[in-house]
Scaffold this active site. Structure first.
Site, short mmCIF file in Angstrom:
data_model
loop_
_atom_site.label_atom_id
_atom_site.label_comp_id
_atom_site.label_asym_id
_atom_site.label_seq_id
_atom_site.Cartn_x
_atom_site.Cartn_y
_atom_site.Cartn_z
N ASN A 86 0.86 -1.18 0.00
CA ASN A 86 0.00 0.00 0.00
C ASN A 86 0.89 1.24 0.00
OD1 ASN A 86 -2.40 -1.51 0.16
ND2 ASN A 86 -2.19 -1.69 2.37
N GLY A 92 -4.14 3.34 0.80
CA GLY A 92 -4.48 2.49 1.94
C GLY A 92 -3.34 2.30 2.92
N HIS A 99 6.54 -1.43 3.64
CA HIS A 99 6.44 -2.85 3.98
C HIS A 99 5.71 -3.59 2.88
CE1 HIS A 99 3.13 -0.56 5.75
NE2 HIS A 99 2.35 -1.60 5.49
P1 5GP Z 1 -0.65 -0.64 5.72
O1 5GP Z 1 -2.12 -0.28 5.70
O2 5GP Z 1 0.20 0.52 6.21
O3 5GP Z 1 -0.20 -1.23 4.44
O4 5GP Z 1 -0.53 -1.82 6.76
C1 5GP Z 1 -0.04 -1.69 8.06
C2 5GP Z 1 -0.18 -3.05 8.71
O5 5GP Z 1 0.58 -3.04 9.90
C3 5GP Z 1 -1.63 -3.41 9.11
O6 5GP Z 1 -1.98 -4.64 8.47
C4 5GP Z 1 -1.57 -3.53 10.62
O7 5GP Z 1 -2.37 -4.56 11.13
C5 5GP Z 1 -0.08 -3.77 10.89
N1 5GP Z 1 0.37 -3.27 12.17
C6 5GP Z 1 0.14 -2.02 12.68
N2 5GP Z 1 0.73 -1.89 13.88
C7 5GP Z 1 1.36 -3.07 14.13
C8 5GP Z 1 2.14 -3.54 15.25
O8 5GP Z 1 2.37 -2.86 16.24
N3 5GP Z 1 2.61 -4.81 15.15
C9 5GP Z 1 2.38 -5.60 14.08
N4 5GP Z 1 2.89 -6.83 14.10
N5 5GP Z 1 1.64 -5.20 13.02
C10 5GP Z 1 1.14 -3.94 13.05
#
Ligand code: 5GP
Ligand code: ZN
Length: 112
Positions: A86, A92, A99
């Site tokens: 994303n 998103g 990541h």
């Molecule tokens: P994005 O929407 O930025 O692509 O996804 C961020 C992801 O990071 C989400 O799926 C969310 O569940 C995960 N996430 C957010 N905070 C943490 C955390 O403290 N630990 C872990 N393991 N995952 C996290």
């Protein structure tokens, strides 16, 4: 390292995560809120905000992250998997440290 970045804190160990891989450049850990039976994130140790802020000198790091996806997916028992990056609020992205999501094992959503 960015002071308020949750993934930088996971990288430095000040916030715990279920790690499945680590080397000098990259870590991988299970998503805290999995969207599929297996859902992990591949994260560079270097704080890079998003795919949109990557430059030519990040090419090897990006390649390394992608090549890790099938290796780690296999280790997690996945026969197939989805990768997702994303980018930006409109894409998103919630955590502004680049990541790669890797999802598999059934009920894989179109988006995360
Ligand atoms: P994005 O929407 O930025 O692509 O996804 C961020 C992801 O990071 C989400 O799926 C969310 O569940 C995960 N996430 C957010 N905070 C943490 C955390 O403290 N630990 C872990 N393991 N995952 C996290
Ligand atoms: Zn960061």
């Amino acid at each position: 390292m960015s002071a308020d970045c949750i993934f930088c804190k996971i990288v430095d160990g000040s916030i715990p995560a279920k790690r499945i891989y680590e080397d000098d450049d990259v870590i991988a850990f299970h998503d805290i809120n999995p969207s599929a039976r297996v859902h992990f994130l591949i994260v560079p140790k270097l704080h890079i905000e998003s795919l949109a802020s990557c430059e030519a000198h990040d090419q090897a790091l990006l390649g390394k992250m992608l090549l890790l996806a099938p290796k780690l997916a296999k280790e997690q028992g996945l026969a197939g998997f989805k990768t997702l990056i994303n980018t930006g609020k409109d894409g998103g992205q919630l955590v502004f440290h680049i990541h790669v999501h890797v999802l598999g094992g059934g009920n894989v959503p179109l988006t995360v």
